[in-house]
Scaffold this motif. Structure first.
Motif, PDB file in Angstrom:
ATOM      1  N   GLY A   1       0.830  -1.192   0.000  1.00  0.00           N
ATOM      2  CA  GLY A   1       0.000   0.000   0.000  1.00  0.00           C
ATOM      3  C   GLY A   1       0.869   1.247   0.000  1.00  0.00           C
ATOM      4  N   ILE A   2       0.443   2.255  -0.741  1.00  0.00           N
ATOM      5  CA  ILE A   2       1.124   3.554  -0.705  1.00  0.00           C
ATOM      6  C   ILE A   2       0.068   4.582  -0.363  1.00  0.00           C
ATOM      7  CG2 ILE A   2       2.431   5.269  -2.006  1.00  0.00           C
ATOM      8  CD1 ILE A   2       3.419   2.977  -3.793  1.00  0.00           C
ATOM      9  N   ILE A   3       0.262   5.272   0.749  1.00  0.00           N
ATOM     10  CA  ILE A   3      -0.775   6.193   1.213  1.00  0.00           C
ATOM     11  C   ILE A   3      -0.201   7.586   1.400  1.00  0.00           C
ATOM     12  CG2 ILE A   3      -0.450   5.699   3.680  1.00  0.00           C
ATOM     13  CD1 ILE A   3      -3.590   5.763   3.854  1.00  0.00           C
ATOM     14  N   GLY A   4      -1.045   8.565   1.249  1.00  0.00           N
ATOM     15  CA  GLY A   4      -0.625   9.948   1.429  1.00  0.00           C
ATOM     16  C   GLY A   4      -1.752  10.852   0.994  1.00  0.00           C
ATOM     17  N   PHE A   5      -1.612  12.138   1.291  1.00  0.00           N
ATOM     18  CA  PHE A   5      -2.627  13.096   0.844  1.00  0.00           C
ATOM     19  C   PHE A   5      -2.472  13.365  -0.649  1.00  0.00           C
ATOM     20  CE2 PHE A   5      -2.269  14.608   5.387  1.00  0.00           C
ATOM     21  CZ  PHE A   5      -3.487  14.077   5.765  1.00  0.00           C
ATOM     22  N   SER A   6      -3.446  14.053  -1.219  1.00  0.00           N
ATOM     23  CA  SER A   6      -3.327  14.477  -2.610  1.00  0.00           C
ATOM     24  C   SER A   6      -2.064  15.304  -2.778  1.00  0.00           C
ATOM     25  CB  SER A   6      -4.523  15.338  -3.007  1.00  0.00           C
ATOM     26  OG  SER A   6      -5.703  14.608  -2.892  1.00  0.00           O
ATOM     27  N   GLY A   7      -1.332  15.009  -3.828  1.00  0.00           N
ATOM     28  CA  GLY A   7      -0.149  15.800  -4.090  1.00  0.00           C
ATOM     29  C   GLY A   7       1.088  15.301  -3.383  1.00  0.00           C
ATOM     30  N   ALA A   8       0.978  14.212  -2.631  1.00  0.00           N
ATOM     31  CA  ALA A   8       2.143  13.684  -1.915  1.00  0.00           C
ATOM     32  C   ALA A   8       3.111  13.000  -2.881  1.00  0.00           C
ATOM     33  CB  ALA A   8       1.697  12.711  -0.829  1.00  0.00           C
ATOM     34  N   GLY A   9       2.637  12.712  -4.098  1.00  0.00           N
ATOM     35  CA  GLY A   9       3.499  12.086  -5.097  1.00  0.00           C
ATOM     36  C   GLY A   9       3.262  10.595  -5.247  1.00  0.00           C
ATOM     37  N   LYS A  10       2.227  10.094  -4.585  1.00  0.00           N
ATOM     38  CA  LYS A  10       2.025   8.635  -4.600  1.00  0.00           C
ATOM     39  C   LYS A  10       1.600   8.121  -5.969  1.00  0.00           C
ATOM     40  CE  LYS A  10      -2.510   9.107  -2.344  1.00  0.00           C
ATOM     41  NZ  LYS A  10      -2.709  10.524  -2.789  1.00  0.00           N
ATOM     42  N   SER A  11       0.745   8.868  -6.662  1.00  0.00           N
ATOM     43  CA  SER A  11       0.345   8.433  -8.002  1.00  0.00           C
ATOM     44  C   SER A  11       1.526   8.485  -8.963  1.00  0.00           C
ATOM     45  CB  SER A  11      -0.784   9.311  -8.538  1.00  0.00           C
ATOM     46  OG  SER A  11      -2.024   8.793  -8.120  1.00  0.00           O
ATOM     47  N   THR A  12       2.313   9.527  -8.844  1.00  0.00           N
ATOM     48  CA  THR A  12       3.490   9.634  -9.716  1.00  0.00           C
ATOM     49  C   THR A  12       4.435   8.466  -9.460  1.00  0.00           C
ATOM     50  OG1 THR A  12       3.270  12.030  -9.616  1.00  0.00           O
ATOM     51  CG2 THR A  12       5.336  11.174 -10.474  1.00  0.00           C
ATOM     52  N   LEU A  13       4.608   8.135  -8.183  1.00  0.00           N
ATOM     53  CA  LEU A  13       5.484   7.004  -7.841  1.00  0.00           C
ATOM     54  C   LEU A  13       4.959   5.715  -8.476  1.00  0.00           C
ATOM     55  CD1 LEU A  13       7.997   6.120  -6.198  1.00  0.00           C
ATOM     56  CD2 LEU A  13       6.426   5.493  -4.362  1.00  0.00           C
ATOM     57  N   LEU A  14       3.648   5.519  -8.411  1.00  0.00           N
ATOM     58  CA  LEU A  14       3.047   4.320  -9.008  1.00  0.00           C
ATOM     59  C   LEU A  14       3.293   4.297 -10.512  1.00  0.00           C
ATOM     60  CD1 LEU A  14       1.136   1.884  -8.111  1.00  0.00           C
ATOM     61  CD2 LEU A  14      -0.662   3.170  -9.258  1.00  0.00           C
ATOM     62  N   ARG A  15       3.110   5.467 -11.130  1.00  0.00           N
ATOM     63  CA  ARG A  15       3.298   5.563 -12.585  1.00  0.00           C
ATOM     64  C   ARG A  15       4.770   5.442 -12.968  1.00  0.00           C
ATOM     65  NH1 ARG A  15      -0.874   8.463 -15.181  1.00  0.00           N
ATOM     66  NH2 ARG A  15       0.641   9.749 -16.246  1.00  0.00           N
ATOM     67  N   ASN A  16       5.654   5.641 -11.993  1.00  0.00           N
ATOM     68  CA  ASN A  16       7.081   5.419 -12.234  1.00  0.00           C
ATOM     69  C   ASN A  16       7.369   3.923 -12.411  1.00  0.00           C
ATOM     70  OD1 ASN A  16       8.423   8.042 -10.058  1.00  0.00           O
ATOM     71  ND2 ASN A  16       7.923   8.057 -12.228  1.00  0.00           N
ATOM     72  N   ILE A  17       6.542   3.093 -11.794  1.00  0.00           N
ATOM     73  CA  ILE A  17       6.833   1.653 -11.828  1.00  0.00           C
ATOM     74  C   ILE A  17       6.692   1.095 -13.243  1.00  0.00           C
ATOM     75  CG2 ILE A  17       6.113  -0.627 -10.977  1.00  0.00           C
ATOM     76  CD1 ILE A  17       5.341   0.722  -8.333  1.00  0.00           C
ATOM     77  N   ASN A  18       5.657   1.535 -13.988  1.00  0.00           N
ATOM     78  CA  ASN A  18       5.554   1.062 -15.381  1.00  0.00           C
ATOM     79  C   ASN A  18       6.016   2.128 -16.373  1.00  0.00           C
ATOM     80  OD1 ASN A  18       3.425   2.818 -15.238  1.00  0.00           O
ATOM     81  ND2 ASN A  18       1.854   1.346 -15.845  1.00  0.00           N
ATOM     82  N   LEU A  19       6.662   3.141 -15.839  1.00  0.00           N
ATOM     83  CA  LEU A  19       7.230   4.214 -16.659  1.00  0.00           C
ATOM     84  C   LEU A  19       6.182   4.991 -17.465  1.00  0.00           C
ATOM     85  CD1 LEU A  19       9.971   3.105 -15.774  1.00  0.00           C
ATOM     86  CD2 LEU A  19      10.767   3.481 -18.102  1.00  0.00           C
ATOM     87  N   LEU A  20       4.926   4.920 -17.011  1.00  0.00           N
ATOM     88  CA  LEU A  20       3.923   5.804 -17.595  1.00  0.00           C
ATOM     89  C   LEU A  20       4.419   7.232 -17.366  1.00  0.00           C
ATOM     90  CD1 LEU A  20       1.425   4.784 -18.968  1.00  0.00           C
ATOM     91  CD2 LEU A  20       0.146   5.081 -16.882  1.00  0.00           C
ATOM     92  N   GLU A  21       5.088   7.408 -16.247  1.00  0.00           N
ATOM     93  CA  GLU A  21       5.854   8.626 -15.985  1.00  0.00           C
ATOM     94  C   GLU A  21       7.298   8.177 -15.810  1.00  0.00           C
ATOM     95  OE1 GLU A  21       5.670  12.126 -16.447  1.00  0.00           O
ATOM     96  OE2 GLU A  21       3.702  11.656 -15.602  1.00  0.00           O
ATOM     97  N   ARG A  22       8.162   8.553 -16.736  1.00  0.00           N
ATOM     98  CA  ARG A  22       9.550   8.104 -16.639  1.00  0.00           C
ATOM     99  C   ARG A  22      10.274   8.902 -15.562  1.00  0.00           C
ATOM    100  NH1 ARG A  22      13.424   5.326 -19.669  1.00  0.00           N
ATOM    101  NH2 ARG A  22      11.927   4.794 -21.297  1.00  0.00           N
ATOM    102  N   PRO A  23      10.900   8.211 -14.595  1.00  0.00           N
ATOM    103  CA  PRO A  23      11.603   8.946 -13.542  1.00  0.00           C
ATOM    104  C   PRO A  23      12.744   9.765 -14.139  1.00  0.00           C
ATOM    105  CG  PRO A  23      11.485   6.590 -13.044  1.00  0.00           C
ATOM    106  CD  PRO A  23      11.010   6.768 -14.445  1.00  0.00           C
ATOM    107  N   THR A  24      13.001  10.913 -13.535  1.00  0.00           N
ATOM    108  CA  THR A  24      14.108  11.729 -14.027  1.00  0.00           C
ATOM    109  C   THR A  24      15.438  11.229 -13.469  1.00  0.00           C
ATOM    110  OG1 THR A  24      13.285  13.310 -12.389  1.00  0.00           O
ATOM    111  CG2 THR A  24      12.990  13.885 -14.672  1.00  0.00           C
TER     112      THR A  24
END
Lengths: 220, 293
Positions: free
Chosen positions: B39-62
Motif C-alpha cells: 500500500g502507498i498512502i498519502g494526501f493528494s499531491g504527496a506524489g504517490k500516483s506519480t510514484l506508481l506511474r514510475n513503476i511502469n514508466l507511464l511517468e519516466r523517472p528523471t
C-alpha cells in the motif's frame, strides 16, 4: 407545371451531377481528412506525441485552405485541377476544388472530435503497452465514432451547398440548375423545384446521419 | 529478489513560468516482495500516483532505477518497454474503459495490445478473465450499463487477461461507495492470493490499506516518510513515527464547527488541493491535527 415537365430531364441530370460531386468529394475528404485530423491531434502541443514545429506548419496549411472563400478557391486552383483531371470545366473539374476544400474542413472536425474524448482510455492503453497506431485505431477512432459520423453529416450538408457554386466551372448540379433557370431566366417555378429538392436532400442526409450517429453511440 | 525494486527514484516536472520545478517524487527507494500487497498512502499531491506511474514508466523517472521482475525498465524504451508493460497490469480511479466497446471487447484490448494474435485464444482468455471478476454474464453489455464497481471489475479483468505478474492500482476505489469498495478490494485480494500477482495500491484511505495491504509506505512531499507492516495497524499500541502517518492511521476528518481558526481545517483543505501545485506548498507535518481517539 408544364415547364417543370419540360425541364425534367435537365433536373434529373442536375441531381445526378450533385450526387456524383458529393459522392466523390465527401468519401475522398473522409479518407484523407481523417488521417490528417488524427495527425493534427496526435502531434499538437500537449497531444500524445507532440511535435510543435511540424504541427504549426500543417495546421497553418489547413487554415490557409480553409480561409479561402470557396468561390475564390475554385478559381485559384484551376491549374491544379487541370493537372489532376486534365480539364477545367465540367463535373469532374468541380470535384477537385470541392475535395480540396473538404479535406481540411473534415480534418478539423476529426481533430475536434478526438480532442474532446477523455485521456483515460489512452493512458490505460499506454499502460497496456499499446503502440500509437493501436491506440489511434482501437481507442480514439472507436470512441470518436459517433462524433465522426456527425462530422460526415455536417460536411455533406455544407458541401451540398458549396456544390451550388460550381456552375462557375460548368460543374452542374442542382444548385447550378437553380441559378441558370431560376435566376438568369426568371423561372420562379424552376427555382422553387430546385430549392425543394435541395431541402429534401439536406433533410434526408441530416436525418440519416443523426440516426446512424445515435446507433453508433454506446456511451449512454 | 523483490518483484519490484525502486532505487533512488526521483521525478521532477519542469517548472511552469515563474515557478520552481516540481519534485513530485524525491529519491524514493522501495522493494516490493513477490506475491505481496504494497500500500502507498498519502494526501493528494504527496506524489504517490506519480510514484506508481514510475513503476511502469507511464511517468519516466528523471533519476534512479526501476526494476520489475528482474528487468531494469528504466533502461528500456520503445518496443522493449511496451513488451515489458504487457506483464504489468494497471487499474485507475476513473476505470478508463473504452465506452464504445463491449465489456468483452474492452478486455480483449489488452490481449490485442499484447499481440495475442489468435482470435480463439483471445476469446478464451477474455472469458477466463471475466470469470475471475464474476462478470461473464455481462460480456456483451457496454460500460454505460454497468455500475462503478462493475466497471472497475471489468478494468481488473482487462488488466488480468494478459496474465501479468504485477497489478498497479491507482486509487481504484476512490470513486466508489464503501460497500462497492469492499467488493472490489475482495477481488484484488483474491487475485493476489489465487494468482500470486504482486499488487501495488495507491490510496488516501487508510481503511483500504487496512483491508488489503501487507506493507504500507506513507508519502509526503514526494518522499516515503514512513513504512510499516499493515498488521501493525491492528495493534492497540501502534504508534506511527511521523505525524502524517499518525493522522492517516487515525483516520476521520475533523471539522471544528465553531470556526475556521481551529487547526483541524488544515487537513481537508490539503486534500482538495490539486496534485502538482501542492508540492510547492511546504506543510509542516507537526501542525497536523491531533488524532481522534
Amino acid at each position: 407545371m408544364q415547364r417543370i415537365l419540360e425541364l425534367q430531364p435537365e433536373l434529373v441530370q442536375a441531381l445526378l451531377e450533385t450526387f456524383v460531386m458529393i459522392g466523390v468529394a465527401i468519401p475522398l475528404a473522409v479518407l484523407l481528412g481523417t488521417p490528417l485530423g488524427v495527425w493534427l491531434f496526435v502531434h499538437a502541443p500537449g497531444g500524445i506525441s507532440p511535435s510543435p514545429r511540424s504541427h504549426a506548419v500543417v495546421s497553418g496549411l489547413v487554415n490557409a485552405v480553409r480561409s479561402f472563400p470557396f468561390l475564390i478557391l475554385l478559381i485559384a486552383i484551376i491549374p491544379f485541377t487541370r493537372l489532376i483531371v486534365g480539364t477545367t470545366v465540367g463535373t469532374a473539374a468541380a470535384i477537385v476544388p470541392l475535395t480540396v476544400n473538404a479535406i481540411p474542413y473534415f480534418a478539423r472536425l476529426v481533430e475536434q472530435n478526438i480532442s474532446q474524448l477523455g485521456i483515460g482510455a489512452v493512458e490505460a492503453s499506454r499502460a497496456m503497452g499499446a503502440t500509437r497506431r493501436q491506440i489511434i485505431r482501437n481507442v480514439l477512432l472507436v470512441d470518436a465514432r459517433p462524433g465522426l459520423i456527425g462530422s460526415i453529416t455536417i460536411t455533406t450538408v455544407s458541401f451540398i451547398s458549396y456544390s451550388a457554386m460550381v456552375g462557375l466551372v460548368g460543374g452542374g448540379g442542382i444548385g447550378d440548375f437553380a441559378i441558370r433557370y431560376g435566376y438568369y431566366r426568371y423561372e420562379t417555378a424552376a427555382m422553387l423545384v430546385a430549392i425543394v429538392l435541395m431541402l429534401a436532400l439536406v433533410t434526408i442526409v441530416q436525418w440519416g446521419g443523426g440516426r446512424l450517429s445515435r446507433l453508433a453511440d454506446k456511451r449512454v | 529478489m523483490p518483484m519490484i525494486s525502486l532505487r533512488h527514484v526521483s521525478t521532477t516536472f519542469p517548472a511552469a513560468r515563474g515557478e520552481d520545478p516540481i519534485r513530485a517524487v524525491d529519491a524514493v527507494s522501495l522493494e516490493i516482495p513477490q506475491g505481496s500487497i504494497q500500500g502507498i498512502i498519502g494526501f493528494s499531491g504527496a506524489g504517490k500516483s506519480t510514484l506508481l506511474r514510475n513503476i511502469n514508466l507511464l511517468e519516466r523517472p528523471t533519476a534512479g532505477a526501476v526494476h520489475v521482475a528482474g528487468t531494469e525498465l528504466t533502461a528500456l524504451d520503445g518496443e522493449a518497454l511496451r513488451r515489458a508493460r504487457h506483464h504489468i497490469g494497471m487499474i485507475f480511479q476513473g476505470f478508463n474503459l473504452v465506452n464504445n466497446l463491449t465489456v468483452a471487447q474492452n478486455v480483449e484490448l489488452s490481449l490485442k495490445f499484447a499481440e495475442v494474435s489468435e482470435k480463439a485464444e483471445r476469446r478464451r482468455r477474455v472469458a477466463e478473465a471475466l470469470a475471475i471478476v464474476d462478470l461473464a454474464d455481462r460480456a456483451e453489455t457496454y460500460p454505460a450499463q454497468l455500475s462503478g464497481g462493475q466497471k472497475q471489475r471489468v478494468a481488473i479483468a482487462r488488466a488480468l487477461a494478459t496474465r501479468p505478474q504485477v497489478l498497479l492500482c491507482d486509487e481504484p476505489t476512490s470513486a466508489l461507495d464503501p460497500a462497492t469498495t469492499a467488493t472490489v478490494l475482495q477481488y484484488l485480494a483474491d487475485v493476489n492470493r489465487d494468482l500470486g500477482i504482486t499488487v501495488v495500491i495507491v490510496t488516501h484511505e487508510m481503511e483500504v490499506i487496512k483491508a488489503l495491504a501487507d506493507h504500507v509506505a506513507v508519502m509526503e512531499d514526494g518522499r516515503v516518510v514512513e513504512r510499516f507492516p499493515a498488521a501493525e495497524l491492528d495493534r492497540e499500541d501502534f504508534a506511527p513515527r511521523t505525524a502524517i502517518g499518525e493522522y492517516l492511521a487515525g483516520g476521520g476528518i475533523r471539522v471544528d464547527r465553531g470556526g475556521r481558526a481551529a487547526a483541524d481545517v488544515a487537513a481537508p483543505e490539503q486534500a482538495d488541493r490539486p496534485e502538482q501545485t501542492e508540492q510547492t506548498a511546504s506543510h509542516d507535518s507537526h501542525q497536523l491535527p491531533e488524532v481522534v481517539g
